[in-house]
Design a protein around this motif. Structure first.
Motif, short mmCIF file in Angstrom:
data_model
loop_
_atom_site.label_atom_id
_atom_site.label_comp_id
_atom_site.label_asym_id
_atom_site.label_seq_id
_atom_site.Cartn_x
_atom_site.Cartn_y
_atom_site.Cartn_z
N ASP A 3 0.81 -1.22 0.00
CA ASP A 3 0.00 0.00 0.00
C ASP A 3 0.85 1.27 0.00
OD1 ASP A 3 -2.40 -1.46 0.10
OD2 ASP A 3 -2.16 -1.74 2.26
N GLY A 229 -12.14 -9.27 -0.76
CA GLY A 229 -11.89 -8.87 -2.14
C GLY A 229 -12.88 -7.85 -2.62
N VAL A 232 -11.88 -4.55 -1.21
CA VAL A 232 -10.74 -3.97 -1.93
C VAL A 232 -11.20 -3.34 -3.24
CG1 VAL A 232 -8.57 -4.52 -3.13
CG2 VAL A 232 -9.05 -5.54 -0.89
N ILE A 239 -5.14 -3.26 -0.11
CA ILE A 239 -4.76 -4.60 -0.52
C ILE A 239 -3.74 -5.22 0.44
CG2 ILE A 239 -2.90 -3.85 -2.06
CD1 ILE A 239 -3.80 -6.17 -3.94
#
Length: 255
Positions: A3, A229, A232, A239
């Motif tokens: 990140d 997921g 995200v 992530i």
């Protein structure tokens, strides 16, 4: 890393201000240095002779206790049982008792540290971690007594076999003179068959114990892959936190 170094929108300052390459190098060093420290600590621990001294202590005191038995008490203890206790049961107690307890403490500490960082970045990770840990502990607690009984049954059958072999060796001349080889062989075969029968539940329980934590972590991992997921993709979760949570859930199953 994912990140704040490699990602397009970092939220925290780099380890080396203004230089992503040196930050990556520093992060790599943070992986290598603890690994080397752990290696040094493991070597140091091996030189403490914890296992060897524990086994020696138990064997010495077990034999001392046995030699102080009364005649009646010694008569109730089989030679084969005493022999197996010295060379098999004592190492098993040390490896699967005392040393296993230290391993559990190590893994719990490792998971606690990693989980605290992950939950700090992603509070939603707390739920799958708690579910996985609680379910595995409950399963182990529920099946511990049964697994222990299976192992004791195997130990008793092994003692019976050693007893037959010892008696056959000590009374070989008598067995030969009275043509009792077939009878002794039949007794041994009966006891080896009993050992085989007693070993099957132990193997089944061992396989179940090995796979159950993996099933728990895998099912939670599959569910979190979908939920995390999605977060995200929506931009609500970084992530790096997503990948860290997946690693933590997997590690619980592996541990």
């Amino acid at each position: 890393v994912a990140d704040d170094v490699l990602g397009p929108t970092p939220e925290q300052a780099l380890l080396v201000a203004g230089n992503k390459e040196l930050t990556l190098l520093a992060v790599g060093a943070l992986y290598v240095v603890p690994y080397g420290v752990l290696n040094a600590l493991e070597y140091w621990k091996s030189q403490l002779q914890t296992v060897e001294l524990s086994e020696q202590f138990l064997q010495d005191n077990l034999f001392r206790r046995f030699t102080n038995y009364s005649e009646d008490s010694r008569a109730q203890v089989k030679e084969s049982e005493m022999g197996l206790a010295m060379v098999q049961d004592v190492p098993d107690i040390v490896e699967n008792g005392y040393m296993r307890l230290l391993e559990i403490v190590k893994y719990v500490g490792k998971l606690a540290v990693s989980s605290s960082f992950i939950v700090g970045e992603n509070p939603d990770a707390g739920l799958p971690l708690v579910i996985a840990g609680t379910t595995i502990v409950a399963y182990v607690s529920q099946n511990y007594t049964k697994s222990l009984q299976y192992m004791e049954d195997v130990g008793e059958r092994q003692t019976d076999i050693v007893e037959v072999v010892q008696e056959a060796d000590q009374n070989h001349r008598l067995i030969s003179d009275y043509f009792m080889r077939k009878q002794v062989q039949s007794v041994l075969e009966d006891r080896t068959q009993s050992l085989t029968a007693a070993s099957m539940p132990t193997k089944g329980a061992a396989i179940a114990n090995d796979y159950f934590p993996g099933y728990v972590s895998t099912l939670l991992l599959a569910g979190y892959l979908w939920y995390g997921g999605t977060e995200v993709v929506k931009g609500a979760l970084q992530i790096g936190a997503f990948l860290g949570t997946i690693d933590a859930v997997k590690e619980i199953g592996d541990s």
